[in-house]
Write a protein that holds these residues in place. Structure first.
Motif, PDB file in Angstrom:
ATOM      1  N   TYR A 199     -14.631   7.314  -4.338  1.00  0.00           N
ATOM      2  CA  TYR A 199     -14.944   8.124  -3.119  1.00  0.00           C
ATOM      3  C   TYR A 199     -13.631   8.352  -2.411  1.00  0.00           C
ATOM      4  CZ  TYR A 199     -15.093   3.263  -1.084  1.00  0.00           C
ATOM      5  OH  TYR A 199     -14.861   1.881  -0.958  1.00  0.00           O
ATOM      6  N   ALA A 200     -12.412   7.753  -3.116  1.00  0.00           N
ATOM      7  CA  ALA A 200     -11.048   8.327  -2.622  1.00  0.00           C
ATOM      8  C   ALA A 200     -10.562   9.769  -2.906  1.00  0.00           C
ATOM      9  CB  ALA A 200     -10.077   7.304  -3.277  1.00  0.00           C
ATOM     10  N   ASP A 201      -9.746  10.350  -2.222  1.00  0.00           N
ATOM     11  CA  ASP A 201      -9.157  11.443  -2.528  1.00  0.00           C
ATOM     12  C   ASP A 201      -8.173  11.268  -3.427  1.00  0.00           C
ATOM     13  OD1 ASP A 201      -8.307  14.163  -2.195  1.00  0.00           O
ATOM     14  OD2 ASP A 201      -9.114  14.134  -0.159  1.00  0.00           O
ATOM     15  N   LYS A 202      -7.096  12.397  -3.711  1.00  0.00           N
ATOM     16  CA  LYS A 202      -5.983  12.219  -4.786  1.00  0.00           C
ATOM     17  C   LYS A 202      -5.185  10.929  -4.293  1.00  0.00           C
ATOM     18  CE  LYS A 202      -4.058  16.245  -4.319  1.00  0.00           C
ATOM     19  NZ  LYS A 202      -3.140  17.357  -4.662  1.00  0.00           N
ATOM     20  N   TYR A 203      -4.472  10.403  -5.152  1.00  0.00           N
ATOM     21  CA  TYR A 203      -3.768   9.220  -5.368  1.00  0.00           C
ATOM     22  C   TYR A 203      -4.252   7.954  -4.830  1.00  0.00           C
ATOM     23  CZ  TYR A 203      -0.979  13.563  -5.546  1.00  0.00           C
ATOM     24  OH  TYR A 203      -0.374  14.701  -5.950  1.00  0.00           O
ATOM     25  N   ASN A 204      -5.815   8.100  -4.722  1.00  0.00           N
ATOM     26  CA  ASN A 204      -6.653   6.800  -4.109  1.00  0.00           C
ATOM     27  C   ASN A 204      -6.228   6.777  -2.499  1.00  0.00           C
ATOM     28  OD1 ASN A 204      -8.341   4.859  -4.974  1.00  0.00           O
ATOM     29  ND2 ASN A 204      -6.847   3.248  -4.593  1.00  0.00           N
ATOM     30  N   GLU A 264       9.674   7.739   7.329  1.00  0.00           N
ATOM     31  CA  GLU A 264       9.276   8.580   6.162  1.00  0.00           C
ATOM     32  C   GLU A 264       7.909   8.170   5.632  1.00  0.00           C
ATOM     33  OE1 GLU A 264      10.228  11.608   5.350  1.00  0.00           O
ATOM     34  OE2 GLU A 264      11.623  11.342   7.200  1.00  0.00           O
ATOM     35  N   TYR A 265       7.703   6.825   5.409  1.00  0.00           N
ATOM     36  CA  TYR A 265       6.375   6.365   5.014  1.00  0.00           C
ATOM     37  C   TYR A 265       5.171   6.879   5.658  1.00  0.00           C
ATOM     38  CZ  TYR A 265       9.429   2.984   2.935  1.00  0.00           C
ATOM     39  OH  TYR A 265      10.769   2.516   2.218  1.00  0.00           O
ATOM     40  N   SER A 266       5.366   6.969   6.937  1.00  0.00           N
ATOM     41  CA  SER A 266       4.196   7.340   7.905  1.00  0.00           C
ATOM     42  C   SER A 266       4.148   8.927   7.770  1.00  0.00           C
ATOM     43  CB  SER A 266       4.289   6.774   9.224  1.00  0.00           C
ATOM     44  OG  SER A 266       3.168   7.260  10.145  1.00  0.00           O
ATOM     45  N   HIS A 283       0.797  -1.370  -0.019  1.00  0.00           N
ATOM     46  CA  HIS A 283      -0.075  -0.238  -0.075  1.00  0.00           C
ATOM     47  C   HIS A 283       0.896   1.239  -0.004  1.00  0.00           C
ATOM     48  CE1 HIS A 283      -3.983  -1.817   0.388  1.00  0.00           C
ATOM     49  NE2 HIS A 283      -3.385  -2.875   1.132  1.00  0.00           N
ATOM     50  N   ILE A 284       2.034   1.140   0.050  1.00  0.00           N
ATOM     51  CA  ILE A 284       2.980   2.392  -0.079  1.00  0.00           C
ATOM     52  C   ILE A 284       3.126   2.903  -1.514  1.00  0.00           C
ATOM     53  CG2 ILE A 284       5.361   3.303   0.416  1.00  0.00           C
ATOM     54  CD1 ILE A 284       5.703   0.908   2.264  1.00  0.00           C
ATOM     55  N   THR A 285       2.412   3.969  -1.615  1.00  0.00           N
ATOM     56  CA  THR A 285       2.602   4.572  -3.016  1.00  0.00           C
ATOM     57  C   THR A 285       3.375   5.760  -3.080  1.00  0.00           C
ATOM     58  OG1 THR A 285       1.040   5.189  -4.714  1.00  0.00           O
ATOM     59  CG2 THR A 285       0.272   5.772  -2.398  1.00  0.00           C
ATOM     60  N   LYS A 286       4.076   6.172  -4.022  1.00  0.00           N
ATOM     61  CA  LYS A 286       4.723   6.901  -4.302  1.00  0.00           C
ATOM     62  C   LYS A 286       4.046   8.371  -5.020  1.00  0.00           C
ATOM     63  CE  LYS A 286       8.885   9.316  -4.089  1.00  0.00           C
ATOM     64  NZ  LYS A 286       9.335   9.793  -2.489  1.00  0.00           N
ATOM     65  N   THR A 287       3.869   9.448  -4.548  1.00  0.00           N
ATOM     66  CA  THR A 287       3.087  10.558  -5.154  1.00  0.00           C
ATOM     67  C   THR A 287       4.053  11.647  -5.525  1.00  0.00           C
ATOM     68  OG1 THR A 287       2.549  11.876  -3.185  1.00  0.00           O
ATOM     69  CG2 THR A 287       1.354   9.665  -3.767  1.00  0.00           C
ATOM     70  N   TYR A 294       5.341  10.157   0.035  1.00  0.00           N
ATOM     71  CA  TYR A 294       4.764   8.683   0.065  1.00  0.00           C
ATOM     72  C   TYR A 294       3.284   9.027   0.604  1.00  0.00           C
ATOM     73  CZ  TYR A 294       9.132   6.149  -0.547  1.00  0.00           C
ATOM     74  OH  TYR A 294      10.520   5.913  -1.154  1.00  0.00           O
ATOM     75  N   GLY A 295       2.276   8.084   0.166  1.00  0.00           N
ATOM     76  CA  GLY A 295       1.065   7.844   0.625  1.00  0.00           C
ATOM     77  C   GLY A 295       0.767   6.462   0.921  1.00  0.00           C
ATOM     78  N   ILE A 296      -0.132   6.294   1.638  1.00  0.00           N
ATOM     79  CA  ILE A 296      -0.631   4.984   2.117  1.00  0.00           C
ATOM     80  C   ILE A 296      -2.095   4.690   1.768  1.00  0.00           C
ATOM     81  CG2 ILE A 296      -0.804   3.382   3.981  1.00  0.00           C
ATOM     82  CD1 ILE A 296       1.471   4.775   5.444  1.00  0.00           C
ATOM     83  N   THR A 297      -2.350   3.524   1.148  1.00  0.00           N
ATOM     84  CA  THR A 297      -3.603   3.401   0.401  1.00  0.00           C
ATOM     85  C   THR A 297      -4.286   2.530   1.244  1.00  0.00           C
ATOM     86  OG1 THR A 297      -3.116   1.595  -0.854  1.00  0.00           O
ATOM     87  CG2 THR A 297      -3.055   3.959  -1.849  1.00  0.00           C
TER      88      THR A 297
END
Length: 520
Positions: free
Chosen positions: A116-121, A141-143, A97-101, A105-108
């Motif tokens: 109904y998700a926000d940007k970057y799902n 850094e992930y969190s 679920h770690i996604t690079k934006t 980093y974002g966590i999906t």
């Protein structure tokens, strides 16, 4: 020697000392496991990688999973194979679920795209769970970047759907601080969280001071106590706002702002009083939802355990009686885990299947909240209603439930009597990142209790005759590497008999039995 030369000499000396300190800290935080051999657990990842197709690859694809895990996770060793397998599976699935934006980093929550998700799902519903779980990952850094994205990822402002779901983010970030002691990050995010708290008050606070929420925006649609459009005062959002106020009060104290510390502490005290007086059903001995008409919903739901997730209920006032329902088969105890509504209710499992019902089916989201709450009860409340065998029993069921067609699996929700995953054949459900598991192993089962001071407190919730040995190693805590082990005979790990805690390889606490220890 000229004054200029002396100044240069002292500057160079200062830089050398600073550089040495940086290197020393870097060396300390780059320790590897002290007892366990990381390669002994690679076979789990090899199996997970080949057991099914890689449906979606993000920042850390399957072929990089083992490398990522070697660098980032505590190691766990125990005699019960399914516990150990599920521990590594949950880390393996979490990194999916770690996604690079473009903004970090974002966590999906879902791997597949959701409307109904926000940007970057991204979806805010389980953000608190994500922080609690990721706080044990060595790379912060992930969190950190994920939270930063939520609060500042919309041209410097909060994401547009941050308030689509209730949140205990300030509490979670403070509890992350208790693990990594990154005060600078916490204080940097503090103003954003203060503004966010005020926004919740504007949007959801009732005249009496309680907060209301639609079930669906609590992430708990189709419940027995309300509905998708009903404005009820629920134990969820009110407990979250209590905890957030307590966390913000503590952060203000850290900043030296006594006025703000007192301001948020009074908010927390007011909410505590309101929850105990207005949400506690004296006859049912349970925290229940208060309806729009200011009457109790008169149904026990798992959300009634959430106040203990934040150590909210007063001690020795009889509130612990609620935990009788935890192990009652007419309450919440079912063959495959903890139900989300009491089984005795005539409306139990009455809403059908396939529309995200919280009318009784088992949801890992709620299970992980309830088990976190139970660990707090067992650690912080004098009572004789539940004990560590109750915790271990439900953790055992939680492990057993996370299999589907013979393979490790984490999805949305499951039937309480058959263990069948109700959305298990839907692609959206696979690897659903909507709960914690490894945080429960670390803070509950093994029992590392994060604290603000430098003492190390460990209180395992494993009945002594259950396992003859276990070890949690390579835990990054306050910049040190901790090892926690139990070896009944002393022959498994060759560190002597008993329960032991090591900091950077040095023994700092021990006991002959599997009991609570605190380092000096």
């Amino acid at each position: 020697m000229t004054l200029l030369k002396l100044n240069i000499k002292f500057i160079l000396l200062f830089l050398a000392i600073a550089l040495y300190g940086c290197k020393a800290k870097s060396a300390k935080t780059n320790h590897s496991a002290e007892i366990l051999n990381v390669d002994d657990y690679k076979h789990y990842v090899d199996y997970f990688n080949r057991m099914e197709d890689e449906n979606i690859a993000k920042a850390v694809p399957n072929d990089s999973a083992w490398s990522w895990m070697q660098k980032n996770i505590p190691l766990f060793d125990c005699p019960q194979d399914n516990f150990e397998e599920m521990y590594y599976f949950r880390w393996w699935s979490l990194r999916k679920h770690i996604t690079k934006t473009p903004e970090g980093y974002g966590i999906t929550e879902f791997l597949v795209e959701r409307s109904y998700a926000d940007k970057y799902n991204l979806i805010a519903c389980a953000l608190g769970h994500h922080i609690y779980e990721f706080r044990w990952v060595h790379n912060p850094e992930y969190s950190n970047q994920n939270v930063h994205l939520w609060y500042r990822g919309n041209d410097g402002k909060p994401m547009s759907r941050l308030h689509k779901f209730s949140s205990w983010t300030p509490d979670a970030l403070y509890n992350q601080y208790l693990v990594n002691k990154d005060e600078a990050y916490l204080i940097d995010m503090y103003p954003d969280m203060v503004s966010d708290y005020a926004r919740w008050e504007e949007e959801r606070q009732r005249p009496d001071g309680l907060f209301w929420q639609n079930d669906v925006k609590d992430g708990m649609e189709e419940s027995l106590s309300g509905g998708r459009h009903v404005r009820n005062a629920r134990p969820t959002i009110n407990s979250y706002m209590f905890a957030n106020a307590k966390a913000l009060s503590t952060m203000a104290t850290m900043k030296g702002d006594t006025e703000k510390a007192d301001y948020f502490n009074k908010k927390a005290d007011t909410l505590k009083q309101l929850i105990e007086t207005k949400l506690w059903n004296t006859e049912a001995e349970f925290f229940e939802t208060l309806t729009e008409k200011d009457t109790s919903s008169n149904v026990r739901e798992a959300i009634g355990f959430i106040p203990w997730y934040f150590n909210l209920p007063s001690k020795n006032k009889g509130y612990e009686a609620a935990w009788n329902q935890f192990k009652d088969e007419e309450g919440f105890a079912a063959p495959f885990g903890l139900t989300t509504a009491e089984r005795r209710s005539p409306r139990f499992r009455s809403h059908g299947t396939g529309t995200c019902e919280w009318d009784g089916a088992v949801w890992p989201f709620a299970t992980s909240q309830t088990l976190t709450a139970l660990a707090n009860v067992l650690n912080n409340y004098p009572q004789d209603v539940v004990d560590k065998s109750d915790y271990f029993h439900q953790m055992n069921l939680y492990v057993e439930s996370q299999y589907y067609r013979g393979r490790p699996y984490i999805g949305e929700y499951l039937d309480e009597t058959t263990g069948y995953w109700l959305m298990g054949d839907r692609e959206r459900s696979r690897y659903y990142n909507h709960s914690t598991f490894n945080d429960l192993i670390i803070t509950g089962l093994v029992g590392l209790r994060p604290r603000a001071d430098e003492k190390i407190e460990v209180n395992p919730l494993i009945p002594e005759e259950t396992w003859d040995w276990f070890c949690l190693d390579n835990i990054l805590y306050h910049g040190d590497i901790l090892t926690i082990l139990w070896d009944k005979t002393g022959e498994k790990y060759n560190k002597g008999k008993g329960f032991k805690v090591f900091r950077n390889g040095e023994e700092v606490a021990s006991a002959a039995t599997l009991t609570k220890v605190i380092s000096e």
